[in-house]
Design a protein around this motif. Structure first.
Motif, mmCIF file in Angstrom:
data_model
loop_
_atom_site.group_PDB
_atom_site.id
_atom_site.type_symbol
_atom_site.label_atom_id
_atom_site.label_comp_id
_atom_site.label_asym_id
_atom_site.label_seq_id
_atom_site.Cartn_x
_atom_site.Cartn_y
_atom_site.Cartn_z
ATOM 1 N N UNK A 196 25.068 -4.833 -15.453
ATOM 2 C CA UNK A 196 26.123 -5.948 -15.091
ATOM 3 C C UNK A 196 26.055 -6.480 -13.764
ATOM 4 N N UNK A 197 25.315 -6.051 -12.975
ATOM 5 C CA UNK A 197 24.739 -6.691 -11.627
ATOM 6 C C UNK A 197 23.310 -6.159 -11.273
ATOM 7 N N UNK A 198 22.583 -7.147 -11.352
ATOM 8 C CA UNK A 198 21.028 -7.117 -11.222
ATOM 9 C C UNK A 198 20.742 -6.298 -9.909
ATOM 10 N N UNK A 199 19.791 -5.280 -10.066
ATOM 11 C CA UNK A 199 19.642 -4.594 -8.836
ATOM 12 C C UNK A 199 18.797 -5.246 -7.738
ATOM 13 N N UNK A 200 19.025 -5.044 -6.563
ATOM 14 C CA UNK A 200 18.046 -5.903 -5.580
ATOM 15 C C UNK A 200 16.564 -5.520 -5.829
ATOM 16 N N UNK A 201 15.876 -6.706 -5.687
ATOM 17 C CA UNK A 201 14.462 -6.275 -5.661
ATOM 18 C C UNK A 201 13.731 -6.460 -4.064
ATOM 19 N N UNK A 202 13.138 -5.218 -3.585
ATOM 20 C CA UNK A 202 12.709 -5.323 -2.484
ATOM 21 C C UNK A 202 11.821 -6.509 -2.140
ATOM 22 N N UNK A 203 12.048 -7.317 -0.929
ATOM 23 C CA UNK A 203 11.279 -8.277 -0.537
ATOM 24 C C UNK A 203 9.588 -8.170 -0.411
ATOM 25 N N UNK A 204 9.373 -7.099 -0.291
ATOM 26 C CA UNK A 204 8.006 -6.607 0.088
ATOM 27 C C UNK A 204 7.181 -6.130 -1.230
ATOM 28 N N UNK A 205 8.093 -6.037 -2.336
ATOM 29 C CA UNK A 205 7.548 -5.514 -3.423
ATOM 30 C C UNK A 205 6.064 -6.231 -4.083
ATOM 31 N N UNK A 206 6.281 -7.328 -4.056
ATOM 32 C CA UNK A 206 5.164 -8.475 -4.722
ATOM 33 C C UNK A 206 5.336 -9.640 -4.062
ATOM 34 N N UNK A 248 3.196 1.123 2.884
ATOM 35 C CA UNK A 248 4.383 0.031 2.321
ATOM 36 C C UNK A 248 5.422 0.536 1.440
ATOM 37 N N UNK A 249 4.816 1.220 0.525
ATOM 38 C CA UNK A 249 5.777 1.746 -0.477
ATOM 39 C C UNK A 249 6.709 2.946 0.343
ATOM 40 N N UNK A 250 6.172 3.581 1.179
ATOM 41 C CA UNK A 250 6.949 4.540 2.045
ATOM 42 C C UNK A 250 8.129 3.722 2.803
ATOM 43 N N UNK A 251 7.808 2.655 3.499
ATOM 44 C CA UNK A 251 8.577 1.835 4.158
ATOM 45 C C UNK A 251 9.709 1.268 3.296
ATOM 46 N N UNK A 252 9.293 0.741 2.004
ATOM 47 C CA UNK A 252 10.337 0.468 0.878
ATOM 48 C C UNK A 252 11.337 1.580 0.634
ATOM 49 N N UNK A 253 10.942 2.871 0.651
ATOM 50 C CA UNK A 253 11.538 3.777 0.358
ATOM 51 C C UNK A 253 12.500 4.378 1.350
ATOM 52 N N UNK A 254 12.219 4.033 2.439
ATOM 53 C CA UNK A 254 12.821 4.279 3.410
ATOM 54 C C UNK A 254 13.763 3.453 4.325
ATOM 55 N N UNK A 255 13.459 2.051 3.716
ATOM 56 C CA UNK A 255 14.185 1.080 4.472
ATOM 57 C C UNK A 255 13.734 0.752 5.613
ATOM 58 N N UNK A 256 12.391 0.988 6.249
ATOM 59 C CA UNK A 256 12.114 0.509 7.363
ATOM 60 C C UNK A 256 10.964 -0.575 7.230
ATOM 61 N N UNK A 257 11.482 -1.641 6.635
ATOM 62 C CA UNK A 257 10.741 -2.914 6.291
ATOM 63 C C UNK A 257 10.486 -3.844 7.693
ATOM 64 N N UNK A 278 0.856 -1.282 0.123
ATOM 65 C CA UNK A 278 0.052 0.011 0.052
ATOM 66 C C UNK A 278 0.971 1.388 -0.209
ATOM 67 N N UNK A 279 0.375 2.393 0.107
ATOM 68 C CA UNK A 279 1.102 3.788 0.311
ATOM 69 C C UNK A 279 1.995 3.792 1.383
ATOM 70 N N UNK A 324 0.061 -3.817 3.254
ATOM 71 C CA UNK A 324 -0.342 -4.606 2.087
ATOM 72 C C UNK A 324 -1.410 -4.787 1.689
ATOM 73 N N UNK A 325 -1.703 -5.190 0.423
ATOM 74 C CA UNK A 325 -3.151 -5.082 -0.002
ATOM 75 C C UNK A 325 -3.295 -6.413 -0.994
ATOM 76 N N UNK A 326 -4.178 -7.250 -0.826
ATOM 77 C CA UNK A 326 -4.200 -8.545 -1.785
ATOM 78 C C UNK A 326 -5.124 -7.915 -2.904
ATOM 79 N N UNK A 327 -4.785 -8.331 -4.246
ATOM 80 C CA UNK A 327 -5.446 -7.856 -5.451
ATOM 81 C C UNK A 327 -6.528 -8.831 -5.624
#
Length: 174
Positions: free
Chosen positions: A157-167, A15-24, A12-13, A32-35
């Motif tokens: 060259x190196x794949x960027x990390x994917x946030x665990x909580x993205x999907x 959750x996205x803020x927590x990903x942006x600030x690394x406070x996961x 959710x919004x 989170x929201x289930x689609x």
């Protein structure tokens, strides 16, 4: 490839803020929201102006793989598919992303949810005859898979990390 759409858990919004600030570490049900519907997801990573596209889908838990390397989400490298690229262009050009977040490493992550049943059917049909060129799988089997074409994979060259909580998958035993 035996791919299919899936019901996803997205941030959710808050959750996205927590990903942006690394406070996961304090992630809870408000983040989170289930689609409601099963979908495929286009995923765009952007780092230093370079974009990489991926398709996120479900596949069988017992899928045969060629290479195993620990990773957060299963990644499959496949030959370039013009049909998939056309579908990405059409979808991204007409709809806003459902998630857009820039993490602390300055990687922007965008997800588009494919809600049209006809498009999901086309993706399933287009990928059915494709043989993966290489796979990187987590050591724990999971039904969520991220597909990257060979040309897209070479962009970093190196794949960027994917946030665990993205999907995540809402119902992992579909």
């Amino acid at each position: 490839m035996q791919l299919k759409p899936f019901k996803a858990v997205l941030p959710t919004a808050t959750g996205q803020t927590k990903i942006q600030t690394a406070t996961t570490t304090d992630w809870d049900h408000h983040d989170t929201i289930i689609q409601p519907d099963s979908s495929y997801y286009w995923y765009e990573l952007t780092l230093n102006g370079v974009h990489q596209w991926r398709l996120i889908a479900s596949w069988p838990i017992d899928q045969t793989v060629t290479t195993m390397v620990p990773g957060a989400i299963n990644t499959v490298l496949y030959p370039q598919q013009p049909v998939i690229e056309m579908l990405i262009d059409d979808w991204v050009g007409h709809f806003a992303p459902i998630v857009e977040v820039t993490d602390t490493a300055h990687v922007t992550h965008r997800l588009w949810q494919i809600t049209e049943p006809e498009v999901n059917t086309d993706i399933t049909a287009a990928m059915a005859p494709v043989t993966p060129q290489k796979t990187w799988l987590t050591t724990i089997s999971t039904p969520l898979v991220m597909l990257v074409s060979t040309t897209e994979w070479q962009k970093f060259a190196t794949a960027p990390a994917i946030p665990d909580q993205l999907i995540a998958m809402a119902t992992p035993h579909n």
